[in-house]
Design a protein around this motif. Structure first.
Motif, PDB file in Angstrom:
ATOM      1  N   VAL A 102       0.628  -1.258  -0.047  1.00 41.15           N
ATOM      2  CA  VAL A 102       0.249   0.157  -0.462  1.00 41.15           C
ATOM      3  C   VAL A 102       0.820   1.779  -0.374  1.00 41.15           C
ATOM      4  O   VAL A 102       0.608   2.375  -1.154  1.00 41.15           O
ATOM      5  N   PRO A 103       1.993   1.119   0.883  1.00 41.10           N
ATOM      6  CA  PRO A 103       2.416   2.885   0.546  1.00 41.10           C
ATOM      7  C   PRO A 103       3.212   3.324  -0.422  1.00 41.10           C
ATOM      8  O   PRO A 103       3.120   4.003  -1.353  1.00 41.10           O
ATOM      9  N   HIS A 104       3.814   1.702  -1.531  1.00 46.34           N
ATOM     10  CA  HIS A 104       4.156   2.040  -2.356  1.00 46.34           C
ATOM     11  C   HIS A 104       2.828   2.427  -3.535  1.00 46.34           C
ATOM     12  O   HIS A 104       3.794   4.076  -4.480  1.00 46.34           O
ATOM     13  N   ARG A 105       2.269   2.357  -4.053  1.00 48.81           N
ATOM     14  CA  ARG A 105       0.874   2.303  -4.050  1.00 48.81           C
ATOM     15  C   ARG A 105      -0.307   3.359  -4.302  1.00 48.81           C
ATOM     16  O   ARG A 105       0.152   4.306  -5.310  1.00 48.81           O
ATOM     17  N   VAL A 106       0.281   4.037  -3.042  1.00 49.80           N
ATOM     18  CA  VAL A 106       0.104   5.502  -2.685  1.00 49.80           C
ATOM     19  C   VAL A 106       0.879   6.412  -3.320  1.00 49.80           C
ATOM     20  O   VAL A 106       0.748   7.081  -3.695  1.00 49.80           O
ATOM     21  N   ILE A 107       2.054   6.103  -2.812  1.00 49.86           N
ATOM     22  CA  ILE A 107       3.408   7.591  -3.095  1.00 49.86           C
ATOM     23  C   ILE A 107       3.236   7.336  -4.752  1.00 49.86           C
ATOM     24  O   ILE A 107       3.605   8.025  -5.078  1.00 49.86           O
ATOM     25  N   ALA A 108       2.675   6.387  -5.837  1.00 54.32           N
ATOM     26  CA  ALA A 108       3.101   6.194  -7.650  1.00 54.32           C
ATOM     27  C   ALA A 108       1.717   6.816  -7.539  1.00 54.32           C
ATOM     28  O   ALA A 108       1.579   7.654  -8.035  1.00 54.32           O
ATOM     29  N   TRP A 109       0.657   7.120  -6.788  1.00 59.12           N
ATOM     30  CA  TRP A 109      -1.236   8.150  -6.669  1.00 59.12           C
ATOM     31  C   TRP A 109      -0.524   9.073  -6.771  1.00 59.12           C
ATOM     32  O   TRP A 109      -0.902  10.284  -7.568  1.00 59.12           O
ATOM     33  N   ALA A 110       0.522   9.660  -5.951  1.00 62.93           N
ATOM     34  CA  ALA A 110       0.743  10.839  -5.119  1.00 62.93           C
ATOM     35  C   ALA A 110       1.626  11.739  -6.208  1.00 62.93           C
ATOM     36  O   ALA A 110       1.388  12.541  -6.790  1.00 62.93           O
ATOM     37  N   ARG A 111       2.179  10.921  -7.111  1.00 62.98           N
ATOM     38  CA  ARG A 111       2.927  11.448  -8.277  1.00 62.98           C
ATOM     39  C   ARG A 111       2.183  12.007  -9.240  1.00 62.98           C
ATOM     40  O   ARG A 111       2.346  13.184  -9.893  1.00 62.98           O
ATOM     41  N   VAL A 112       1.251  11.727  -9.544  1.00 60.81           N
ATOM     42  CA  VAL A 112       0.248  12.220 -10.454  1.00 60.81           C
ATOM     43  C   VAL A 112       0.067  13.829 -10.407  1.00 60.81           C
ATOM     44  O   VAL A 112       0.602  14.072 -11.215  1.00 60.81           O
ATOM     45  N   PRO A 113      -0.923  13.886  -9.658  1.00 59.61           N
ATOM     46  CA  PRO A 113      -1.480  15.048  -8.665  1.00 59.61           C
ATOM     47  C   PRO A 113      -0.238  16.049  -8.930  1.00 59.61           C
ATOM     48  O   PRO A 113      -0.485  17.209  -8.267  1.00 59.61           O
ATOM     49  N   LEU A 114       0.900  15.403  -8.335  1.00 59.98           N
ATOM     50  CA  LEU A 114       2.333  16.302  -7.759  1.00 59.98           C
ATOM     51  C   LEU A 114       2.719  17.278  -8.673  1.00 59.98           C
ATOM     52  O   LEU A 114       3.074  18.042  -9.002  1.00 59.98           O
ATOM     53  N   GLN A 115       2.460  16.437  -9.894  1.00 57.02           N
ATOM     54  CA  GLN A 115       2.733  17.632 -11.583  1.00 57.02           C
ATOM     55  C   GLN A 115       2.282  18.698 -11.626  1.00 57.02           C
ATOM     56  O   GLN A 115       2.577  19.329 -12.611  1.00 57.02           O
ATOM     57  N   TRP A 116       0.655  18.956 -11.132  1.00 59.25           N
ATOM     58  CA  TRP A 116       0.249  19.976 -11.346  1.00 59.25           C
ATOM     59  C   TRP A 116       1.110  21.529 -10.716  1.00 59.25           C
ATOM     60  O   TRP A 116       1.115  21.777 -11.420  1.00 59.25           O
ATOM     61  N   PRO A 117       2.011  20.730  -8.990  1.00 59.40           N
ATOM     62  CA  PRO A 117       2.566  22.456  -8.337  1.00 59.40           C
ATOM     63  C   PRO A 117       3.787  22.485  -9.504  1.00 59.40           C
ATOM     64  O   PRO A 117       4.526  23.734  -9.830  1.00 59.40           O
ATOM     65  N   LEU A 118       4.388  21.238 -10.167  1.00 65.50           N
ATOM     66  CA  LEU A 118       5.758  21.618 -10.433  1.00 65.50           C
ATOM     67  C   LEU A 118       5.224  22.507 -11.336  1.00 65.50           C
ATOM     68  O   LEU A 118       5.422  23.347 -12.290  1.00 65.50           O
ATOM     69  N   ILE A 119       4.164  21.814 -12.926  1.00 64.93           N
ATOM     70  CA  ILE A 119       3.929  22.344 -13.944  1.00 64.93           C
ATOM     71  C   ILE A 119       3.726  24.038 -13.354  1.00 64.93           C
ATOM     72  O   ILE A 119       4.066  24.996 -14.113  1.00 64.93           O
ATOM     73  N   ALA A 120       2.437  24.569 -12.663  1.00 63.67           N
ATOM     74  CA  ALA A 120       2.427  26.159 -11.677  1.00 63.67           C
ATOM     75  C   ALA A 120       3.747  26.281 -12.257  1.00 63.67           C
ATOM     76  O   ALA A 120       4.434  27.765 -12.011  1.00 63.67           O
ATOM     77  N   TRP A 121       4.601  25.263 -11.152  1.00 63.09           N
ATOM     78  CA  TRP A 121       6.268  25.904 -10.797  1.00 63.09           C
ATOM     79  C   TRP A 121       6.898  26.659 -12.412  1.00 63.09           C
ATOM     80  O   TRP A 121       7.602  27.759 -12.097  1.00 63.09           O
ATOM     81  N   ALA A 122       6.988  25.816 -12.752  1.00 60.52           N
ATOM     82  CA  ALA A 122       8.295  25.460 -14.402  1.00 60.52           C
ATOM     83  C   ALA A 122       7.193  26.914 -15.298  1.00 60.52           C
ATOM     84  O   ALA A 122       8.026  28.019 -15.566  1.00 60.52           O
ATOM     85  N   LEU A 123       5.606  27.183 -14.813  1.00 60.07           N
ATOM     86  CA  LEU A 123       5.470  28.799 -15.715  1.00 60.07           C
ATOM     87  C   LEU A 123       5.514  29.897 -14.816  1.00 60.07           C
ATOM     88  O   LEU A 123       6.131  30.617 -16.107  1.00 60.07           O
ATOM     89  N   ARG A 124       5.879  29.928 -13.460  1.00 57.99           N
ATOM     90  CA  ARG A 124       6.048  30.788 -12.847  1.00 57.99           C
ATOM     91  C   ARG A 124       7.512  31.273 -13.095  1.00 57.99           C
ATOM     92  O   ARG A 124       7.751  32.751 -13.391  1.00 57.99           O
ATOM     93  N   VAL A 125       8.046  29.811 -13.058  1.00 64.33           N
ATOM     94  CA  VAL A 125       9.780  30.535 -13.982  1.00 64.33           C
ATOM     95  C   VAL A 125       9.484  31.589 -14.944  1.00 64.33           C
ATOM     96  O   VAL A 125      10.564  32.354 -15.168  1.00 64.33           O
ATOM     97  N   ARG A 126       9.252  31.197 -15.999  1.00 65.66           N
ATOM     98  CA  ARG A 126       9.016  31.000 -17.147  1.00 65.66           C
ATOM     99  C   ARG A 126       8.082  32.401 -16.801  1.00 65.66           C
ATOM    100  O   ARG A 126       8.833  33.861 -17.299  1.00 65.66           O
ATOM    101  N   ASP A 127       7.450  32.499 -16.115  1.00 70.33           N
ATOM    102  CA  ASP A 127       6.812  34.241 -16.883  1.00 70.33           C
ATOM    103  C   ASP A 127       7.754  34.903 -15.722  1.00 70.33           C
ATOM    104  O   ASP A 127       7.765  36.584 -16.077  1.00 70.33           O
TER     105      ASP A 127
END
Length: 129
Positions: A102-127
Motif C-alpha cells: 500500500v505505501p508504494h501504491r499511495v506514493i505512485a498515485w500521489a505522483r500524478v497530481p503532484l505534476q500540476w504544482p510542478l507545471i505551475a512552478w515551471a510556468l512561474r519561472v518562465r513568467d
C-alpha cells in the motif's frame, strides 16, 4: 520590493534547475528504476527513453539556470512535466495490478497530481524570467 521579488524569482529558478538536474542524473545513475515506467508501445528500447528523458531534464535544467534562456527553459520544463504524466499513471496502475504494498501504491498515485504544482512552478519561472 523589486529586489526581493528578483531574488525570489532567481531562487525559484535555481531550485527548479537543481530538481531537474538531480532527476536527470538519477536517470543515468539508476536507470532501471525509470525503465519500467516507459510504455512498451513506444518505439526503441525503454533504456533509450530513460536516457533521453534524463538528458532532456539535464538540458532543461541548464536552460533554466542561465538567465538568458530561462524563459524557454521554464516553458520546456512545464511541457516535460505534462509529458511524464502518462508514465506516472502507468506506474501507479502497474503497482495496483501487481499488488505492490500500500505505501508504494499511495506514493505512485500521489505522483500524478503532484505534476500540476510542478507545471505551475515551471510556468512561474518562465513568467518571471
Amino acid at each position: 520590493m523589486a529586489q526581493t521579488s528578483d531574488v525570489r524569482s532567481r531562487r525559484r529558478a535555481h531550485l527548479l534547475a537543481g530538481l531537474l538536474a538531480g532527476a536527470g542524473i538519477l536517470h543515468f545513475a539508476s536507470p532501471r528504476s525509470f525503465d519500467h515506467m516507459v510504455p512498451k508501445q513506444l518505439p526503441g528500447s525503454r533504456r533509450q527513453w530513460t536516457q533521453a528523458s534524463g538528458a532532456a531534464e539535464a538540458g532543461i535544467a541548464a536552460a533554466i539556470a542561465i538567465p538568458r534562456t530561462r524563459r524557454l527553459g521554464g516553458l520546456a520544463a512545464a511541457l516535460l512535466f505534462v509529458a511524464v504524466v502518462p508514465g506516472n499513471v502507468k506506474m501507479a496502475l502497474d503497482y495496483d495490478r501487481k499488488g505492490k504494498p500500500v505505501p508504494h501504491r499511495v506514493i505512485a498515485w500521489a505522483r500524478v497530481p503532484l505534476q500540476w504544482p510542478l507545471i505551475a512552478w515551471a510556468l512561474r519561472v518562465r513568467d518571471s524570467a
